[in-house]
Design an enzyme around this catalytic site. Structure first.
Site, PDB file in Angstrom:
ATOM      1  N   LYS A  99       0.833  -1.218   0.000  1.00  0.00           N
ATOM      2  CA  LYS A  99       0.000   0.000   0.000  1.00  0.00           C
ATOM      3  C   LYS A  99       0.859   1.256   0.000  1.00  0.00           C
ATOM      4  O   LYS A  99       0.572   2.219  -0.691  1.00  0.00           O
ATOM      5  CB  LYS A  99      -0.902   0.011   1.233  1.00  0.00           C
ATOM      6  CG  LYS A  99      -2.134  -0.834   1.034  1.00  0.00           C
ATOM      7  CD  LYS A  99      -3.342  -0.144   1.615  1.00  0.00           C
ATOM      8  CE  LYS A  99      -4.600  -0.813   1.086  1.00  0.00           C
ATOM      9  NZ  LYS A  99      -5.405  -1.424   2.087  1.00  0.00           N
ATOM     10  N   ARG A 100       1.901   1.209   0.807  1.00  0.00           N
ATOM     11  CA  ARG A 100       2.799   2.362   0.927  1.00  0.00           C
ATOM     12  C   ARG A 100       3.380   2.763  -0.439  1.00  0.00           C
ATOM     13  O   ARG A 100       3.623   3.921  -0.723  1.00  0.00           O
ATOM     14  CB  ARG A 100       3.912   1.960   1.900  1.00  0.00           C
ATOM     15  CG  ARG A 100       5.003   2.948   2.145  1.00  0.00           C
ATOM     16  CD  ARG A 100       5.873   2.428   3.291  1.00  0.00           C
ATOM     17  NE  ARG A 100       6.426   1.099   3.000  1.00  0.00           N
ATOM     18  CZ  ARG A 100       7.544   0.895   2.312  1.00  0.00           C
ATOM     19  NH1 ARG A 100       8.205   1.918   1.841  1.00  0.00           N
ATOM     20  NH2 ARG A 100       7.991  -0.326   2.090  1.00  0.00           N
TER      21      ARG A 100
END
Ligand code: GLU
Length: 475
Positions: free
Chosen positions: A241-242
């Site tokens: 996600k990052r």
């Protein structure tokens, strides 16, 4: 031969960025060859598949502008056909009932662990007479896979990939409850749908070998395969996600244009010389499988932003206002805006757009940079703006009255007043314009100050000055 590709997502989550790229590649390949792209929802995992995910996938594809041919195929609905193929293989002696119990399978795994080798089913029911079958065990159906020789996938991206058949065990086709396995369902569906090219992530490469064995057992043509390296984060690690492993709908809400995301995605793992910007037709004309790289592509937000900025600058002002409005339900509330623009704000935004779109990289930035147009009085000043105004207050003494004296209010007339004022107090234009901008827009940067004042109009400009300047008399 008409090219038929397919996109086959499992509806266990949203359409993520890697899925979007797989869909795009399939779509482009089909378009390039005047073929079709089909859409199959692989919803056989009943526990994890949801209607919400199906909807999100269809919405995501539509938003990206990737349409499919014909009706959506739902894999679960085809279970009877999958069963039929398993039974055909059984009847032809290419598959067999296996009565091994859970406990036996566990023992096989345990033994493999001890011997330090990959676990595989040992084939104990392969040639055994079904009359020996225990009465209380419901069998699975396993493929009678070749035990000698090789299984080869001539992959359009990975090249020739070879497996030793002794390393591939007899896979389960039909579970003991009669449900088909993923491996069987994919092969039967791709065959029945007339798929000629399977383009998907390289996490499916080993499945390709197993699927090839099923095709061969049925005597069916194996489609051409292209396994694309997965997308990694900018640091080379698996995408999280990052790094940007978000659903496509998140990119929409972050203010990216579909045309920009498509353009960014096409270059993620595929190249055509040094070209970065492609119109849709250019992509279609240039797309091929041989220029897909073999190493993972790295996701780079900065590059995506640059491409988005490029497409925003090229967009019509009206279209940008509409694009922002389309995401207002997601991003408006926190900015004090409703789900649509009022006619007045729409008009002001459109008028300010030529200046605004030069700088912004996303639609969200664009809306933020237009803050001065929809800000509620008294404006909340950003820290930098507050500092600028704090320092510059004394230089603005008397300016409100001078502006109030104007007969005509436009960019030229306000500019003349501000310039005269700066000269009169022996200051540089910027020393007056900067704090003025801070007071009127709440920001340290904005489009040209005089345009801002013209768009705001006399009344709003004077009221904002009155809010912020200590000396400004009430209007
Ligand atoms: N349903 C699989 C997935 O979402 C794709 C299967 C395939 O493309 O063959 O990963």
């Amino acid at each position: 031969m008409t090219v038929v590709t397919r996109f086959a997502p499992s509806p266990t989550g949203f359409l993520h960025i890697g899925g979007g790229r797989t869909a795009l590649f399939n779509w482009l390949y089909a378009k390039r060859h005047g073929g079709k792209m089909l859409l199959r929802i692989e919803d056989t995992d009943r526990e994890r598949s949801t209607d919400a995910a199906i909807e999100a996938i269809l919405d995501g594809l539509k938003w990206l502008g990737l349409d499919w041919d014909g009706d959506v195929v739902y894999q679960f609905a085809r279970a009877a056909r999958h069963r039929e193929v398993a039974e055909t293989l059984l009847a032809q002696g290419r598959a067999y009932y296996c009565y091994a119990t859970q406990q036996e399978l566990e023992e096989m795994r345990e033994l493999a662990r001890k011997e330090g080798r990959p676990s595989r089913y040992d084939g104990r029911w392969r040639d055994r007479d079904p009359s020996e079958a225990p009465k209380d065990v419901k069998p699975v159906i396993r493929l009678k896979a070749p035990t000698e020789g090789e299984t080869v996938v001539e992959d359009e991206v990975q090249g020739r990939v070879v497996w030793q058949n002794k390393d591939l065990d007899d896979l389960v086709l039909l579970r003991s409850d009669g449900t088909p396995t993923y491996m069987l369902a994919v092969v039967v569906d791709d065959h029945d749908m007339g798929v000629t090219h399977v383009i998907r992530g390289d996490d499916h490469l080993t499945n390709a070998a197993r699927q090839t064995q099923i095709y061969q057992a049925m005597g069916w043509d194996v489609p051409k395969m292209a396994h694309i390296p997965l997308i990694h984060g900018s640091d080379g690690a698996k995408l999280s996600k990052r790094h940007g492993a978000l659903g496509v709908e998140a990119y929409r809400a972050l203010g990216y244009l579909p045309v920009a995301l498509r353009n960014y995605l096409v270059r993620l793992g595929w190249s055509h010389g040094d070209q970065e910007i492609f119109s849709t037709q250019e992509m279609i004309d240039a797309f091929d499988l041989k220029n897909i790289g073999r190493s993972p592509a790295r996701f780079d937000f900065a590059k995506l932003e640059n491409i988005n900025g490029h497409y925003m600058r090229q967009s019509k002002d009206e279209d940008l206002v509409n694009a922002i409005e389309a995401i207002l339900p997601e991003i408006g509330a926190e900015r004090g805006l409703g789900p649509t623009f009022s006619p007045e704000l729409r008009e002001k935004l459109t008028a300010a757009m030529p200046g605004l779109k030069e700088r912004a990289k996303t639609l969200v930035e664009l809306l933020d940079s237009a803050y001065y147009l929809y800000a509620q009085r008294p404006l909340k000043l950003e820290e930098k703006a507050a500092t600028l105004l704090g320092e510059g207050q004394p230089r603005l003494a008397g300016i409100t009255d001078k502006l109030r004296g104007l007969n005509e209010w436009n960019a030229q007339s306000v500019e003349a007043v501000v310039r005269e004022h700066a000269e009169a107090i022996g200051a540089k234009l910027g020393q007056v314009a900067q704090p003025l901008r801070a007071a009127l827009t709440g920001r340290a940067t904005s489009p040209g100050l005089f345009d801002v004042m013209a768009v705001l109009g006399r009344d709003e400009t004077l009221l904002r000055l009155q809010d912020q300047l200590k000396d400004a008399p009430a209007a």
